[in-house]
Design a protein around this motif. Structure first.
Motif, PDB file in Angstrom:
ATOM      1  N   LEU A  66      -2.296   6.532  -0.858  1.00  0.00           N
ATOM      2  CA  LEU A  66      -3.203   6.009  -0.605  1.00  0.00           C
ATOM      3  C   LEU A  66      -4.468   6.665  -0.098  1.00  0.00           C
TER       4      LEU A  66
ATOM      5  N   ALA B   1      -7.875   6.601  -3.195  1.00  0.00           N
ATOM      6  CA  ALA B   1      -8.210   5.826  -3.435  1.00  0.00           C
ATOM      7  C   ALA B   1      -9.503   5.936  -2.860  1.00  0.00           C
TER       8      ALA B   1
ATOM      9  N   HIS C   3       0.851  -2.350  -1.864  1.00  0.00           N
ATOM     10  CA  HIS C   3      -0.467  -2.498  -1.256  1.00  0.00           C
ATOM     11  C   HIS C   3      -1.498  -2.590  -2.132  1.00  0.00           C
TER      12      HIS C   3
ATOM     13  N   ARG D 191      -7.793  -3.732  -5.773  1.00  0.00           N
ATOM     14  CA  ARG D 191      -8.514  -3.910  -4.363  1.00  0.00           C
ATOM     15  C   ARG D 191      -8.718  -3.065  -3.465  1.00  0.00           C
ATOM     16  N   ARG D 192      -7.837  -2.317  -3.358  1.00  0.00           N
ATOM     17  CA  ARG D 192      -8.405  -1.148  -2.090  1.00  0.00           C
ATOM     18  C   ARG D 192      -9.610  -0.455  -3.059  1.00  0.00           C
TER      19      ARG D 192
END
Length: 267
Positions: free
Chosen positions: A83, A86, A139, A143-144
């Motif tokens: 993550l 991003a 996730h 969008r992230r």
């Protein structure tokens, strides 16, 4: 002495939680090394157009070439749940947004993207993932990345925000093994602009965003659904695209290795 001990403890904990090797090239003890971060820096941002291009595809710009280290970073974030990646991916997407002819810093500067949409505001509308894919990954990658990109744009003085306007109105098959025509048929009429999202984005300059573009079928369908909802789509933006899809007249893309001399590549 307590301060140094805490910092050392945090470094060790971060090494357990975060990637200890560069997701792009494998350099030790850094999630994204300077060379790979530079590859996502937007220097090669420009227009891309798949061939053949689907009807209704807006002008789409990409921030980087989808190859080597960039591909590894995209996949690590999307499929392996890294993550923190991003951030650099969002920087590439923000560069793609700013390279759109109708969206320049001079025309967009001023104000933060809060409250009602205005004529100068940019609304980033991510292509939605199917719910089962989001659950499987843990996730929503597009969008992230869009959230990271909007934060970067606001840091440059651009009134930008993410508006999740689109939703799937029917189930679609996994696109990975489909050809261009099959992809168009697979997503045709599959997206719809929700009323609340349309109201929220009304008056803004809409940019439909995703991590990648291949045939352009999904972005074209997203643009169709947004226009059907009465929204003004000024373009599309993606993190990366295949080298052959860049338009030479508008983007001089130089593919170069993102690894240092003597370092083994990701391939």
């Amino acid at each position: 002495m307590r301060g140094p001990r805490v910092r050392e403890w945090w470094r060790e904990l971060s090494g357990l939680v975060l990637p200890v090797d560069c997701a792009g090239c494998g350099a030790a003890r850094v999630s994204v090394c300077p060379d790979c971060r530079e590859a996502l820096g937007g220097a090669g941002a420009g227009r891309v157009r798949p061939s053949p291009a689907p009807r209704g595809l807006p002008a789409v710009h990409a921030g980087a070439v989808y190859a080597d280290a960039v591909r590894e970073i995209v996949l690590a974030h999307k499929e392996r749940g890294a993550l923190p990646l991003a951030g650099p991916l969002g920087a590439a997407l923000a560069s793609a947004v700013l390279s759109l002819p109708s969206l320049s810093l001079s025309s967009l500067s001023g104000g933060a993207g809060g409250g009602a949409a205005g004529s100068g505001e940019v609304a980033l509308v991510p292509v939605p993932s199917a719910r089962h894919r989001t659950r499987a990954r843990g996730h929503d990658p597009a969008r992230r990345i869009a959230l990271a990109a909007s934060a970067g744009l606001r840091g440059k003085g651009v009134a930008a925000r993410v508006v999740p306007v689109l939703g799937l109105c029917r189930r679609v098959a996994d696109q990975a093994a489909l050809g261009a025509r099959e992809r168009r048929e697979n997503v045709a009429g599959a997206l719809v602009a929700g009323p609340s999202g349309v109201r929220s984005a009304a008056g803004a300059r809409i940019v439909v965003v995703d991590d990648l573009i291949t045939t352009g079928a999904t972005l074209a369908e997203a643009a169709r659904a947004l226009r059907a909802g009465g929204l003004r789509v000024v373009g599309g933006a993606v993190v990366a695209a295949p080298a052959e899809s860049f338009v030479p007249a508008e983007s001089f893309v130089r593919i170069r290795s993102t690894t240092r001399a003597g370092r083994k590549t990701c391939e």
